[in-house]
Design a protein around this motif. Structure first.
Motif, mmCIF file in Angstrom:
data_model
loop_
_atom_site.group_PDB
_atom_site.id
_atom_site.type_symbol
_atom_site.label_atom_id
_atom_site.label_comp_id
_atom_site.label_asym_id
_atom_site.label_seq_id
_atom_site.Cartn_x
_atom_site.Cartn_y
_atom_site.Cartn_z
ATOM 1 N N LEU A 70 -3.404 12.357 3.372
ATOM 2 C CA LEU A 70 -3.243 12.448 1.918
ATOM 3 C C LEU A 70 -3.119 11.063 1.310
ATOM 4 N N LYS A 71 -2.356 10.220 1.941
ATOM 5 C CA LYS A 71 -2.144 8.873 1.412
ATOM 6 C C LYS A 71 -3.401 8.013 1.546
ATOM 7 N N ILE A 72 -4.091 8.160 2.662
ATOM 8 C CA ILE A 72 -5.354 7.438 2.818
ATOM 9 C C ILE A 72 -6.338 7.872 1.740
ATOM 10 N N ALA A 85 0.834 -1.200 0.000
ATOM 11 C CA ALA A 85 0.000 0.000 0.000
ATOM 12 C C ALA A 85 0.871 1.253 0.000
ATOM 13 N N SER A 86 1.892 1.268 0.876
ATOM 14 C CA SER A 86 2.770 2.436 0.959
ATOM 15 C C SER A 86 3.542 2.637 -0.344
ATOM 16 N N LYS A 87 4.056 1.548 -0.912
ATOM 17 C CA LYS A 87 4.823 1.650 -2.144
ATOM 18 C C LYS A 87 3.971 2.199 -3.278
ATOM 19 N N LEU A 88 2.740 1.691 -3.402
ATOM 20 C CA LEU A 88 1.854 2.158 -4.462
ATOM 21 C C LEU A 88 1.560 3.644 -4.314
ATOM 22 N N VAL A 89 1.227 4.057 -3.110
ATOM 23 C CA VAL A 89 0.897 5.467 -2.885
ATOM 24 C C VAL A 89 2.118 6.352 -3.058
ATOM 25 N N ASP A 90 3.288 5.909 -2.597
ATOM 26 C CA ASP A 90 4.518 6.690 -2.760
ATOM 27 C C ASP A 90 4.782 6.981 -4.237
ATOM 28 N N VAL A 91 4.627 5.959 -5.073
ATOM 29 C CA VAL A 91 4.876 6.131 -6.503
ATOM 30 C C VAL A 91 3.855 7.082 -7.114
ATOM 31 N N LEU A 92 2.593 6.949 -6.682
ATOM 32 C CA LEU A 92 1.538 7.762 -7.290
ATOM 33 C C LEU A 92 1.621 9.233 -6.916
ATOM 34 N N SER A 103 -7.788 5.437 -1.092
ATOM 35 C CA SER A 103 -9.251 5.312 -1.154
ATOM 36 C C SER A 103 -9.761 5.600 -2.555
ATOM 37 N N GLU A 104 -9.179 6.603 -3.200
ATOM 38 C CA GLU A 104 -9.608 6.951 -4.557
ATOM 39 C C GLU A 104 -9.242 5.846 -5.541
ATOM 40 N N VAL A 105 -8.038 5.304 -5.404
ATOM 41 C CA VAL A 105 -7.628 4.187 -6.263
ATOM 42 C C VAL A 105 -8.573 3.002 -6.070
ATOM 43 N N GLY A 106 -8.845 2.656 -4.821
ATOM 44 C CA GLY A 106 -9.748 1.549 -4.536
ATOM 45 C C GLY A 106 -11.142 1.797 -5.049
ATOM 46 N N ASN A 107 -11.630 3.013 -4.871
ATOM 47 C CA ASN A 107 -12.972 3.362 -5.339
ATOM 48 C C ASN A 107 -13.090 3.193 -6.849
ATOM 49 N N ILE A 108 -12.096 3.668 -7.584
ATOM 50 C CA ILE A 108 -12.120 3.571 -9.052
ATOM 51 C C ILE A 108 -12.070 2.108 -9.491
ATOM 52 N N ILE A 109 -11.172 1.333 -8.902
ATOM 53 C CA ILE A 109 -11.023 -0.066 -9.312
ATOM 54 C C ILE A 109 -12.264 -0.875 -8.958
ATOM 55 N N LEU A 110 -12.744 -0.743 -7.728
ATOM 56 C CA LEU A 110 -13.897 -1.539 -7.304
ATOM 57 C C LEU A 110 -15.157 -1.160 -8.069
ATOM 58 N N ASN A 111 -15.361 0.130 -8.310
ATOM 59 C CA ASN A 111 -16.531 0.550 -9.089
ATOM 60 C C ASN A 111 -16.464 0.020 -10.511
#
Length: 200
Positions: free
Chosen positions: A106-108, A86-93, A112-120
């Motif tokens: 900010l990271k949460i 989770a930390s690595k993904l957010v750090d890169v983004l 959350s936005e990444v998860g929301n887009i993928i799950l939707n």
């Protein structure tokens, strides 16, 4: 144990791939960062067997984005990461390094936005198969053991669709897990819809 055919698993994997493909396009536009999403493995298990299927995530804290869905099929979808992933993904983004195990606001928000887009996007792909629009709850970010993150009032025999999700961002590779927990009866409804599509 949930009995599924190889054809059903392949079809479910294809549906999820359609969803994550659309999600990747949206994330690329939103984050101005080239993201590739792959789903190399899909499995269908019972809720009682979920601990045994998640490998290292059984014994380490996880970060997850979770939303419930309602319609012809009902349940909860989650995007789950081990904390380092989770930390690595957010750090890169967001282009910052994390020096704490705790994700700041900010990271949460980013995760959350990444998860929301993928799950939707994934649930929309299932909605297209069912020729209906599913309704979703507001996504919630949670941290803790996999048992606490997925703790729901589910029957022990309830079906779980688990899909390994591989993120590749700027040559960094991160893996998470899309987990769909179905209420009793919902997976049978989905299975019948997939079988009908395969035989059409």
């Amino acid at each position: 144990m949930i009995v599924t055919s190889p054809e059903l698993k392949d079809a479910l994997k294809e549906i999820i791939n359609i969803g994550v493909g659309k999600a990747a396009g949206m994330l690329n536009d939103l984050l101005n960062n080239h993201i590739t999403l792959e789903v190399p493995h899909v499995d269908v298990i019972s809720f009682s067997d979920i601990d045994n299927s998640l490998g290292v995530m059984r014994t380490t804290p996880v970060s997850a984005v979770r939303l419930s869905f309602r319609g012809p099929i009902n349940g909860v979808s989650s995007l789950v990461f081990p904390p380092d992933s989770a930390s690595k993904l957010v750090d890169v983004l967001i282009g910052e390094e994390s020096f704490s195990d705790d994700l700041d606001a900010l990271k949460i928000g980013t995760l959350s936005e990444v998860g929301n887009i993928i799950l939707n996007a994934v649930m929309a792909a299932f909605g297209n198969l069912l020729e209906t629009r599913l309704t979703y709850s507001i996504p919630a970010y949670v941290e803790g053991s996999i048992a606490s993150v997925l703790h729901l009032e589910m029957e022990r025999s309830a079906p779980v669709l688990s899909a390994t999700t591989r993120f590749t961002v700027e040559s960094y590779r991160v893996e998470g897990e899309i987990i769909l927990l179905f209420e009793i009866g919902s997976f049978d409804y989905l299975k019948h819809a997939v079988d009908a599509a395969l035989s059409a």
